[in-house]
Design a protein around this motif. Structure first.
Motif, PDB file in Angstrom:
ATOM      1  N   PHE A  10      68.552  36.664  15.235  1.00  0.00           N
ATOM      2  CA  PHE A  10      67.643  36.498  14.102  1.00  0.00           C
ATOM      3  C   PHE A  10      66.276  37.132  14.409  1.00  0.00           C
ATOM      4  CE2 PHE A  10      64.475  33.897  11.759  1.00  0.00           C
ATOM      5  CZ  PHE A  10      64.836  34.270  10.478  1.00  0.00           C
ATOM      6  N   MET A  13      66.397  40.847  14.272  1.00  0.00           N
ATOM      7  CA  MET A  13      66.425  41.372  12.904  1.00  0.00           C
ATOM      8  C   MET A  13      65.052  41.299  12.242  1.00  0.00           C
ATOM      9  SD  MET A  13      70.155  40.013  11.712  1.00  0.00           S
ATOM     10  CE  MET A  13      70.369  41.055  10.292  1.00  0.00           C
ATOM     11  N   ILE A  14      64.286  40.280  12.565  1.00  0.00           N
ATOM     12  CA  ILE A  14      62.912  40.178  12.041  1.00  0.00           C
ATOM     13  C   ILE A  14      62.063  41.310  12.621  1.00  0.00           C
ATOM     14  CG2 ILE A  14      60.797  38.759  12.108  1.00  0.00           C
ATOM     15  CD1 ILE A  14      62.899  37.699  10.113  1.00  0.00           C
ATOM     16  N   SER A 115      69.046  43.938   4.246  1.00  0.00           N
ATOM     17  CA  SER A 115      68.536  43.328   5.481  1.00  0.00           C
ATOM     18  C   SER A 115      67.898  41.971   5.224  1.00  0.00           C
ATOM     19  CB  SER A 115      67.502  44.249   6.144  1.00  0.00           C
ATOM     20  OG  SER A 115      68.065  45.509   6.375  1.00  0.00           O
ATOM     21  N   TYR A 116      67.075  41.884   4.183  1.00  0.00           N
ATOM     22  CA  TYR A 116      66.444  40.592   3.873  1.00  0.00           C
ATOM     23  C   TYR A 116      67.499  39.570   3.445  1.00  0.00           C
ATOM     24  CZ  TYR A 116      61.576  42.041   4.435  1.00  0.00           C
ATOM     25  OH  TYR A 116      60.389  42.447   4.964  1.00  0.00           O
ATOM     26  N   THR A 118      70.480  39.284   4.555  1.00  0.00           N
ATOM     27  CA  THR A 118      71.088  38.762   5.785  1.00  0.00           C
ATOM     28  C   THR A 118      70.156  37.788   6.500  1.00  0.00           C
ATOM     29  OG1 THR A 118      72.265  40.853   6.040  1.00  0.00           O
ATOM     30  CG2 THR A 118      72.164  39.435   7.972  1.00  0.00           C
ATOM     31  N   VAL A 119      68.880  38.172   6.660  1.00  0.00           N
ATOM     32  CA  VAL A 119      67.996  37.262   7.413  1.00  0.00           C
ATOM     33  C   VAL A 119      67.739  35.960   6.655  1.00  0.00           C
ATOM     34  CG1 VAL A 119      66.859  38.887   8.997  1.00  0.00           C
ATOM     35  CG2 VAL A 119      65.878  38.525   6.725  1.00  0.00           C
ATOM     36  N   PHE A 122      70.687  33.817   7.434  1.00  0.00           N
ATOM     37  CA  PHE A 122      70.540  33.323   8.813  1.00  0.00           C
ATOM     38  C   PHE A 122      69.478  32.231   8.897  1.00  0.00           C
ATOM     39  CE2 PHE A 122      72.254  37.060  11.576  1.00  0.00           C
ATOM     40  CZ  PHE A 122      73.422  37.041  10.844  1.00  0.00           C
ATOM     41  N   ALA A 123      68.329  32.501   8.244  1.00  0.00           N
ATOM     42  CA  ALA A 123      67.198  31.571   8.341  1.00  0.00           C
ATOM     43  C   ALA A 123      67.579  30.187   7.818  1.00  0.00           C
ATOM     44  CB  ALA A 123      65.993  32.112   7.579  1.00  0.00           C
TER      45      ALA A 123
END
Ligand code: FE2
Length: 167
Positions: A10, A13-14, A115-116, A118-119, A122-123
């Motif tokens: 995570f 990715m950030i 991408s956002y 996915t995060v 995850f978040a």
């Protein structure tokens, strides 16, 4: 060897997104300068302001995670920006150039939306991540709005004119 956890992924990715947004803050002014359709230029300028804020949101996310947002280079954004620059140098006719700029910008937005997305997913799985999720959601909405605006400009103005430019 250190075991890489889900949390490490995570953070990675950030950092990647932080690099992507940073690269974009440098590319967008160039794209705005090259755009000839006023709506498109304004759109790029507005998205530059949003991108600066998006970068700040990622700084806040990193702060919450107690990590630095720096340390990675987003190779995908590097490639997308490179392609945009290639287009700028290849297509000189103003309306065609605008169409090319929109095409390049939409690839960027779609990369960011993916991408956002996915995060954010995850978040949501992390503990105490409500603020992080909200920050990332604000950004993904801006990316989606930008993408929609680009489509509007493309359909309304640029593609129509570009199609009428004879070789
Ligand atoms: Fe962005």
């Amino acid at each position: 060897m250190k075991v890489k956890t889900f949390n490490d992924l995570f953070v990675d990715m950030i950092k990647d997104l932080y690099s992507a947004e940073t690269q974009l803050t440098k590319a967008l002014p160039k794209m705005a300068k090259k755009a000839t359709t006023p709506e498109l230029r304004k759109g790029f300028e507005q998205h530059l302001q949003e991108t600066i804020q998006q970068r700040e949101r990622l700084e806040r996310v990193a702060e919450i995670l107690e990590v630095s947002p720096k340390g990675k280079k987003c190779a995908a954004m590097e490639g997308l920006v490179e392609e945009a620059e290639e287009m700028i140098s290849e297509f000189k006719e103003p309306q065609v150039l605008d169409a090319a700029l929109i095409a390049a910008a939409q690839k960027v937005e779609h990369y960011e939306i993916a991408s956002y997305g996915t995060v954010i997913t995850f978040a949501k799985m992390l503990e105490n991540s409500e603020e992080i999720v909200n920050l990332l959601k604000e950004t993904i909405q801006e990316e989606k709005d930008t993408d929609a605006k680009l489509t509007e400009v493309a359909e309304g103005i640029v593609n129509e004119k570009a199609a009428h430019v004879s070789a």
